[in-house]
Design a protein around this motif. Sequence first.
Motif, PDB file in Angstrom:
ATOM      1  N   VAL A   1       0.887  -0.755   0.142  1.00  0.00           N
ATOM      2  CA  VAL A   1       0.311   0.076  -0.013  1.00  0.00           C
ATOM      3  C   VAL A   1       0.966   0.957   0.339  1.00  0.00           C
ATOM      4  CG1 VAL A   1      -2.084  -1.215   1.031  1.00  0.00           C
ATOM      5  CG2 VAL A   1      -0.614  -0.093   2.204  1.00  0.00           C
ATOM      6  N   PRO A   2       0.432   2.390  -0.557  1.00  0.00           N
ATOM      7  CA  PRO A   2       1.267   3.413  -0.971  1.00  0.00           C
ATOM      8  C   PRO A   2       1.220   4.295   0.813  1.00  0.00           C
ATOM      9  CG  PRO A   2      -1.255   3.943  -1.728  1.00  0.00           C
ATOM     10  CD  PRO A   2      -0.757   2.742  -1.356  1.00  0.00           C
ATOM     11  N   GLN A   3       2.031   5.260   0.910  1.00  0.00           N
ATOM     12  CA  GLN A   3       2.150   6.281   1.820  1.00  0.00           C
ATOM     13  C   GLN A   3       0.267   6.710   1.726  1.00  0.00           C
ATOM     14  OE1 GLN A   3       4.696   8.097   3.144  1.00  0.00           O
ATOM     15  NE2 GLN A   3       5.997   6.211   3.488  1.00  0.00           N
ATOM     16  N   GLN A   4       0.061   7.284   1.100  1.00  0.00           N
ATOM     17  CA  GLN A   4      -1.320   8.407   0.971  1.00  0.00           C
ATOM     18  C   GLN A   4      -2.532   6.971  -0.020  1.00  0.00           C
ATOM     19  OE1 GLN A   4      -1.344  11.541  -1.567  1.00  0.00           O
ATOM     20  NE2 GLN A   4      -1.709  12.218  -0.330  1.00  0.00           N
ATOM     21  N   MET A   5      -3.595   7.102   0.639  1.00  0.00           N
ATOM     22  CA  MET A   5      -4.973   6.492  -0.360  1.00  0.00           C
ATOM     23  C   MET A   5      -4.480   7.470  -1.766  1.00  0.00           C
ATOM     24  SD  MET A   5      -8.051   6.954   1.989  1.00  0.00           S
ATOM     25  CE  MET A   5      -8.144   8.417   2.617  1.00  0.00           C
ATOM     26  N   TYR A   6      -5.668   6.694  -2.407  1.00  0.00           N
ATOM     27  CA  TYR A   6      -6.542   7.009  -3.482  1.00  0.00           C
ATOM     28  C   TYR A   6      -7.505   6.227  -4.035  1.00  0.00           C
ATOM     29  CZ  TYR A   6      -3.963   3.113  -5.609  1.00  0.00           C
ATOM     30  OH  TYR A   6      -3.089   2.021  -6.170  1.00  0.00           O
ATOM     31  N   GLU A   7      -7.892   7.193  -5.071  1.00  0.00           N
ATOM     32  CA  GLU A   7      -9.397   6.333  -5.596  1.00  0.00           C
ATOM     33  C   GLU A   7      -9.409   5.454  -6.036  1.00  0.00           C
ATOM     34  OE1 GLU A   7     -13.565   7.122  -5.780  1.00  0.00           O
ATOM     35  OE2 GLU A   7     -12.530   8.609  -5.148  1.00  0.00           O
ATOM     36  N   GLY A   8      -9.782   4.009  -5.827  1.00  0.00           N
ATOM     37  CA  GLY A   8      -9.815   2.896  -6.621  1.00  0.00           C
ATOM     38  C   GLY A   8      -8.716   1.656  -5.302  1.00  0.00           C
ATOM     39  N   LEU A   9      -7.982   2.168  -4.745  1.00  0.00           N
ATOM     40  CA  LEU A   9      -7.051   2.007  -4.022  1.00  0.00           C
ATOM     41  C   LEU A   9      -7.461  -0.101  -3.343  1.00  0.00           C
ATOM     42  CD1 LEU A   9      -4.173   1.165  -2.861  1.00  0.00           C
ATOM     43  CD2 LEU A   9      -4.571   2.669  -0.388  1.00  0.00           C
ATOM     44  N   ILE A  10      -7.009  -0.728  -3.527  1.00  0.00           N
ATOM     45  CA  ILE A  10      -7.486  -2.551  -3.511  1.00  0.00           C
ATOM     46  C   ILE A  10      -6.326  -2.537  -2.883  1.00  0.00           C
ATOM     47  CG2 ILE A  10      -7.676  -4.476  -3.927  1.00  0.00           C
ATOM     48  CD1 ILE A  10     -10.118  -2.645  -5.230  1.00  0.00           C
ATOM     49  N   ILE A  11      -6.757  -3.092  -1.163  1.00  0.00           N
ATOM     50  CA  ILE A  11      -6.526  -2.992  -0.247  1.00  0.00           C
ATOM     51  C   ILE A  11      -6.331  -4.876   0.366  1.00  0.00           C
ATOM     52  CG2 ILE A  11      -5.474  -2.730   2.149  1.00  0.00           C
ATOM     53  CD1 ILE A  11      -5.884  -0.219   1.837  1.00  0.00           C
ATOM     54  N   GLU A  12      -5.933  -5.925   0.593  1.00  0.00           N
ATOM     55  CA  GLU A  12      -5.688  -6.904   1.216  1.00  0.00           C
ATOM     56  C   GLU A  12      -5.443  -6.990   2.300  1.00  0.00           C
ATOM     57  OE1 GLU A  12      -5.102 -11.337   0.872  1.00  0.00           O
ATOM     58  OE2 GLU A  12      -4.488 -10.433  -0.946  1.00  0.00           O
ATOM     59  N   TYR A  13      -6.445  -7.774   3.323  1.00  0.00           N
ATOM     60  CA  TYR A  13      -5.580  -7.335   5.288  1.00  0.00           C
ATOM     61  C   TYR A  13      -6.044  -9.285   5.101  1.00  0.00           C
ATOM     62  CZ  TYR A  13      -8.121  -2.773   5.158  1.00  0.00           C
ATOM     63  OH  TYR A  13      -8.234  -2.044   4.651  1.00  0.00           O
ATOM     64  N   ARG A  14      -6.162  -9.357   6.404  1.00  0.00           N
ATOM     65  CA  ARG A  14      -5.455 -10.827   6.839  1.00  0.00           C
ATOM     66  C   ARG A  14      -5.813 -10.652   8.236  1.00  0.00           C
ATOM     67  NH1 ARG A  14      -1.749 -13.764   3.953  1.00  0.00           N
ATOM     68  NH2 ARG A  14      -3.204 -14.095   2.243  1.00  0.00           N
ATOM     69  N   LEU A  15      -7.203 -10.586   9.079  1.00  0.00           N
ATOM     70  CA  LEU A  15      -7.354 -10.773  10.451  1.00  0.00           C
ATOM     71  C   LEU A  15      -8.106 -12.330  11.258  1.00  0.00           C
ATOM     72  CD1 LEU A  15     -10.847  -8.636  11.145  1.00  0.00           C
ATOM     73  CD2 LEU A  15     -10.275  -9.406   9.161  1.00  0.00           C
ATOM     74  N   LYS A  16      -7.864 -11.652  12.447  1.00  0.00           N
ATOM     75  CA  LYS A  16      -8.700 -13.392  12.565  1.00  0.00           C
ATOM     76  C   LYS A  16      -9.466 -12.673  13.481  1.00  0.00           C
ATOM     77  CE  LYS A  16      -8.253 -15.277  17.417  1.00  0.00           C
ATOM     78  NZ  LYS A  16      -7.122 -15.365  18.285  1.00  0.00           N
ATOM     79  N   VAL A  17     -11.106 -13.930  13.362  1.00  0.00           N
ATOM     80  CA  VAL A  17     -12.477 -13.124  13.481  1.00  0.00           C
ATOM     81  C   VAL A  17     -12.873 -14.148  14.445  1.00  0.00           C
ATOM     82  CG1 VAL A  17     -15.044 -13.132  11.867  1.00  0.00           C
ATOM     83  CG2 VAL A  17     -12.759 -12.416   9.936  1.00  0.00           C
ATOM     84  N   PRO A  18     -13.696 -13.771  14.963  1.00  0.00           N
ATOM     85  CA  PRO A  18     -14.282 -15.783  16.291  1.00  0.00           C
ATOM     86  C   PRO A  18     -14.836 -15.834  15.506  1.00  0.00           C
ATOM     87  CG  PRO A  18     -14.090 -12.774  16.406  1.00  0.00           C
ATOM     88  CD  PRO A  18     -13.406 -12.420  15.609  1.00  0.00           C
ATOM     89  N   TRP A  19     -14.662 -17.294  16.185  1.00  0.00           N
ATOM     90  CA  TRP A  19     -15.216 -18.089  15.406  1.00  0.00           C
ATOM     91  C   TRP A  19     -14.829 -19.184  13.826  1.00  0.00           C
ATOM     92  CZ3 TRP A  19     -20.996 -18.815  17.735  1.00  0.00           C
ATOM     93  CH2 TRP A  19     -20.317 -18.700  19.068  1.00  0.00           C
ATOM     94  N   PHE A  20     -13.714 -17.688  13.511  1.00  0.00           N
ATOM     95  CA  PHE A  20     -13.909 -18.354  12.449  1.00  0.00           C
ATOM     96  C   PHE A  20     -12.980 -18.263  11.941  1.00  0.00           C
ATOM     97  CE2 PHE A  20     -18.201 -16.956  11.752  1.00  0.00           C
ATOM     98  CZ  PHE A  20     -19.068 -17.907  11.203  1.00  0.00           C
ATOM     99  N   GLY A  21     -11.532 -18.084  12.528  1.00  0.00           N
ATOM    100  CA  GLY A  21     -10.386 -17.679  12.375  1.00  0.00           C
ATOM    101  C   GLY A  21      -9.721 -16.868  11.159  1.00  0.00           C
ATOM    102  N   ARG A  22      -8.861 -17.180  11.094  1.00  0.00           N
ATOM    103  CA  ARG A  22      -7.923 -15.772   9.988  1.00  0.00           C
ATOM    104  C   ARG A  22      -9.083 -15.687   8.664  1.00  0.00           C
ATOM    105  NH1 ARG A  22      -4.264 -12.951  11.231  1.00  0.00           N
ATOM    106  NH2 ARG A  22      -3.121 -13.144   9.416  1.00  0.00           N
TER     107      ARG A  22
END
Length: 161
Positions: A41-62
């Motif tokens: 990701v860039p240091q400044q967001m822009y229109e149309g920027l796609i960001i992929e995250y991973r996170l732990k969701v309760p009961w469903f894991g990563r």
Amino acid sequence: MLTRTQTFPIPPLQLWEFIENPLNLNDITPPDLCFQIVSEVPQQMYEGLIIEYRLKVPWFGRQSWLTEIKHIVRPGSFVDEQRVGPYRFWYHYHEIVEVEGGTRMIDRVHYQMPYGFLGRVLHYAVVQRTLERIFEYRFNELAKRFGSLPDLAEVERRAGA
């Protein structure tokens, strides 16, 4: 829908410069969610920027979560909208408004759970409290970073008014 407001004793541009950097989301997300930005990701967001995250969701894991940044109005507002992730629908509107003595940040999240009846049960059993806790953590972390001013709407919400 989830709505949160917070007022800071800083100018709008100072807050905007913090939130427009996607990497700062790491600093305001509870550690137990194991939040990780996967995409570059860039240091400044822009229109149309796609960001992929991973996170732990309760009961469903990563879980993977793909969002698109949309409707940017500098230095006032933007939207992050889920493309792929744990919700059936997620539309998070961020607004920054200059007020007397500082800047008010308003978060409005429209979301819908997947899985029909089971999703509604999970929402009331786990998800609603988890979202409340995430936004409370953000509130506290931003207050540590920028200070905080009393916000009548937030005071009333916390008092159960």
